[in-house]
Scaffold this motif. Structure first.
Motif, PDB file in Angstrom:
ATOM      1  N   UNK A  40     -33.095 -28.951 -55.467  1.00  0.00           N
ATOM      2  CA  UNK A  40     -34.490 -29.146 -55.879  1.00  0.00           C
ATOM      3  C   UNK A  40     -34.634 -28.741 -57.347  1.00  0.00           C
ATOM      4  N   UNK A  41     -35.587 -29.376 -58.021  1.00  0.00           N
ATOM      5  CA  UNK A  41     -35.898 -29.065 -59.422  1.00  0.00           C
ATOM      6  C   UNK A  41     -37.410 -28.919 -59.530  1.00  0.00           C
ATOM      7  N   UNK A  42     -37.861 -27.784 -60.037  1.00  0.00           N
ATOM      8  CA  UNK A  42     -39.300 -27.584 -60.251  1.00  0.00           C
ATOM      9  C   UNK A  42     -39.686 -28.254 -61.556  1.00  0.00           C
ATOM     10  N   UNK A  43     -40.774 -29.031 -61.532  1.00  0.00           N
ATOM     11  CA  UNK A  43     -41.166 -29.743 -62.743  1.00  0.00           C
ATOM     12  C   UNK A  43     -42.677 -29.888 -62.832  1.00  0.00           C
ATOM     13  N   UNK A  44     -43.153 -30.296 -63.992  1.00  0.00           N
ATOM     14  CA  UNK A  44     -44.587 -30.497 -64.212  1.00  0.00           C
ATOM     15  C   UNK A  44     -45.040 -31.730 -63.434  1.00  0.00           C
ATOM     16  N   UNK A  45     -46.152 -31.624 -62.746  1.00  0.00           N
ATOM     17  CA  UNK A  45     -46.685 -32.831 -62.093  1.00  0.00           C
ATOM     18  C   UNK A  45     -47.423 -33.703 -63.101  1.00  0.00           C
ATOM     19  N   UNK A  87     -41.088 -19.654 -57.838  1.00  0.00           N
ATOM     20  CA  UNK A  87     -39.731 -19.111 -57.970  1.00  0.00           C
ATOM     21  C   UNK A  87     -39.569 -17.898 -57.063  1.00  0.00           C
ATOM     22  N   UNK A  88     -40.624 -17.064 -57.055  1.00  0.00           N
ATOM     23  CA  UNK A  88     -40.557 -15.857 -56.224  1.00  0.00           C
ATOM     24  C   UNK A  88     -40.438 -16.230 -54.747  1.00  0.00           C
ATOM     25  N   UNK A  89     -41.261 -17.190 -54.303  1.00  0.00           N
ATOM     26  CA  UNK A  89     -41.210 -17.516 -52.866  1.00  0.00           C
ATOM     27  C   UNK A  89     -39.928 -18.266 -52.536  1.00  0.00           C
ATOM     28  N   UNK A  90     -39.403 -19.063 -53.463  1.00  0.00           N
ATOM     29  CA  UNK A  90     -38.140 -19.748 -53.131  1.00  0.00           C
ATOM     30  C   UNK A  90     -36.979 -18.753 -53.126  1.00  0.00           C
ATOM     31  N   UNK A  91     -37.058 -17.717 -53.982  1.00  0.00           N
ATOM     32  CA  UNK A  91     -36.020 -16.672 -53.943  1.00  0.00           C
ATOM     33  C   UNK A  91     -36.087 -15.939 -52.598  1.00  0.00           C
ATOM     34  N   UNK A  92     -37.324 -15.654 -52.127  1.00  0.00           N
ATOM     35  CA  UNK A  92     -37.492 -14.956 -50.844  1.00  0.00           C
ATOM     36  C   UNK A  92     -36.934 -15.791 -49.693  1.00  0.00           C
ATOM     37  N   UNK A  93     -37.069 -17.118 -49.813  1.00  0.00           N
ATOM     38  CA  UNK A  93     -36.525 -18.018 -48.773  1.00  0.00           C
ATOM     39  C   UNK A  93     -35.021 -18.232 -48.945  1.00  0.00           C
ATOM     40  N   UNK A  94     -34.469 -17.722 -50.050  1.00  0.00           N
ATOM     41  CA  UNK A  94     -33.042 -17.908 -50.317  1.00  0.00           C
ATOM     42  C   UNK A  94     -32.720 -19.325 -50.761  1.00  0.00           C
ATOM     43  N   UNK A  95     -33.712 -20.014 -51.341  1.00  0.00           N
ATOM     44  CA  UNK A  95     -33.507 -21.409 -51.736  1.00  0.00           C
ATOM     45  C   UNK A  95     -34.025 -21.636 -53.142  1.00  0.00           C
ATOM     46  N   UNK A  96     -33.406 -20.992 -54.106  1.00  0.00           N
ATOM     47  CA  UNK A  96     -33.849 -21.173 -55.491  1.00  0.00           C
ATOM     48  C   UNK A  96     -33.593 -22.601 -55.943  1.00  0.00           C
ATOM     49  N   UNK A  97     -34.447 -23.137 -56.817  1.00  0.00           N
ATOM     50  CA  UNK A  97     -34.182 -24.479 -57.345  1.00  0.00           C
ATOM     51  C   UNK A  97     -32.960 -24.462 -58.262  1.00  0.00           C
ATOM     52  N   UNK A  98     -32.365 -25.644 -58.445  1.00  0.00           N
ATOM     53  CA  UNK A  98     -31.182 -25.734 -59.312  1.00  0.00           C
ATOM     54  C   UNK A  98     -31.580 -25.712 -60.784  1.00  0.00           C
ATOM     55  N   UNK A  99     -32.837 -26.039 -61.072  1.00  0.00           N
ATOM     56  CA  UNK A  99     -33.312 -26.040 -62.465  1.00  0.00           C
ATOM     57  C   UNK A  99     -34.825 -26.112 -62.491  1.00  0.00           C
ATOM     58  N   UNK A 100     -35.376 -25.766 -63.654  1.00  0.00           N
ATOM     59  CA  UNK A 100     -36.793 -26.017 -63.955  1.00  0.00           C
ATOM     60  C   UNK A 100     -36.812 -26.984 -65.133  1.00  0.00           C
ATOM     61  N   UNK A 101     -37.600 -28.049 -64.992  1.00  0.00           N
ATOM     62  CA  UNK A 101     -37.743 -29.040 -66.071  1.00  0.00           C
ATOM     63  C   UNK A 101     -39.216 -29.065 -66.450  1.00  0.00           C
TER      64      UNK A 101
END
Ligand SMILES: Cc1ncc(COP(=O)(O)O)c(C=O)c1O
Length: 379
Positions: free
Chosen positions: A75-80, A118-132
């Motif tokens: 997954x990649x977090x990005x601007x909508x 980022x915090x909640x994905x870290x808690x789920x153990x599923x950090x994104x591969x990148x932020x764009x």
């Protein structure tokens, strides 16, 4: 009267001279002295170590994602709130975009929502591969909290600076945030090569590898030898020559676009229902496009009424970007918030913003907006 365009190319004598030089030299392939010089000159202008000239900004984003190791299924977090190319590039590498809403003041990705995600994905153990993250409409994103959040979780950051060449954040140039950044020289951008882009980074090995992949990944050998899948993404020497000429006048183009924005802001200052975002105090925008918000109740007409009225007068305007979380092609993707950008899309209009607009053009735009027929109860 000729049509007034939203953001047309603006060429000058330097571009013409350099283009003819490239043509006469017979370096008309996607390599040559102007490509090398354009890379050097753009890197120097931005204040970044290395640059690879590419066929588009989208190509730069695609290679940028590959360079930080994004893989299928990531997954990649990005601007909508952006142009589709940002999200498409994430799909090209087989990853899933997760769309993060805008900050209501800057319209750029909300650092608070990004940090929460980022915090909640870290808690789920599923950090994104990148932020764009994108520098929208020529204004930098709020990079300090964004880079801090990415560093906290060790998530690579890529900057989509396609619209923001020449803008600054805390005195630092757009294109210097994150591991890599992408610029676009598409025909509607502040400077153009007809079509083109640049991937920049402080890290030479990343840019060297991107340049290699962009040139069909040809291994060093007298024959055609390949050990990676490559792309045909290099910029033509002819277009790089045009880009060099455009880069020389970048400051003037920024001055002209900022002057358009200041003109519209003061022309509509006392018109009820029309407003403009204020420039973020953290930086200096290149004012690529001037965006106006329309309150239909106060103004007596909707954004769409204004757009159609201007179109009838041969003046091109555009609604703001329709957020990616509302696009059918991305309906299966998750979004974090979304109301801010959706609200901006409903009422926002980009006004003609080209650096070649004349004072008469700008006055005509203002008169035409003001002469939009008003309704008793705009819908
Ligand atoms: C935010 C953003 N990202 C990426 C792109 C893609 O650039 P290009 O058209 O050069 O592929 C654009 C513009 O076109 C853009 O506005």
């Amino acid at each position: 009267m000729p049509r007034i365009y939203l953001s047309p190319p603006h060429m000058g004598p330097d571009e013409r001279g350099l283009l003819i030089d490239a043509f006469d030299s017979n370096w008309v392939a996607p390599l040559g002295p102007h490509v090398d010089a354009f890379e050097r000159e753009l890197a120097a202008r931005v204040g970044v170590g290395h640059a690879a000239a590419l066929s588009s900004g989208t190509a730069a984003l695609h290679l940028g994602l590959l360079m930080v190791g994004v893989k299928p299924g990531d997954t990649v977090l990005t601007s909508t709130f952006t142009f589709s190319a940002t999200a498409n590039a994430i799909r090209y590498v087989g990853a899933r975009p997760v769309f993060v809403d805008s900050d209501s003041d800057t319209w750029n990705i909300s650092p608070a929502l990004l940090a929460e995600e980022l915090e909640s994905s870290a808690a789920r153990g599923k950090l994104p591969a990148a932020v764009l993250a994108v520098d929208l409409y020529g204004q930098c994103a709020d990079w300090d909290p964004i880079t801090a959040a990415c560093a906290r979780y060790d998530v690579p950051l890529i900057e989509d600076a396609a619209e923001a060449l020449g803008a600054t954040y805390q005195g630092r140039a757009a294109g210097t945030f994150g591991a890599l950044a992408a610029f676009s020289f598409n025909g509607n951008k502040i400077i153009t090569t007809a079509g083109g882009g640049m991937l920049v980074s402080a890290r030479e090995e990343l840019v060297r590898r991107a340049r290699f992949l962009a040139t069909q990944a040809r291994d060093p050998a007298p024959h055609y030898q390949h050990s990676s899948v490559g792309f045909n993404y290099r910029l033509s020497n002819l277009l790089a020559a045009v880009g060099r000429g455009q880069l020389r006048v970048l400051d003037e183009r920024i001055r002209q676009r900022r002057s358009n924005r200041d003109f519209y802001v003061s022309a509509f200052a006392s018109t009820p229902g029309l407003s403009f975002p204020t420039e973020a105090s953290y930086g200096r925008s290149n004012a690529w496009l001037t965006c106006m918000l329309v309150d239909p109740t106060e103004f007596g007409a909707t954004r769409e009424d204004i757009r159609l009225h201007l179109e009838s007068k041969d003046i091109e305007t555009r609604p703001l970007w329709k957020p990616m979380h509302l696009q059918p092609v991305f309906e299966d993707c998750r979004s974090v918030g979304g109301g801010v950008s959706a609200g901006l899309f409903d009422v926002g209009l980009c006004l003609p913003s080209g650096s070649s607009l004349t004072p008469k053009d700008r006055e005509l735009v203002v008169e035409s907006v003001l002469s939009t027929p008003r309704r008793a109860r705009p819908g």
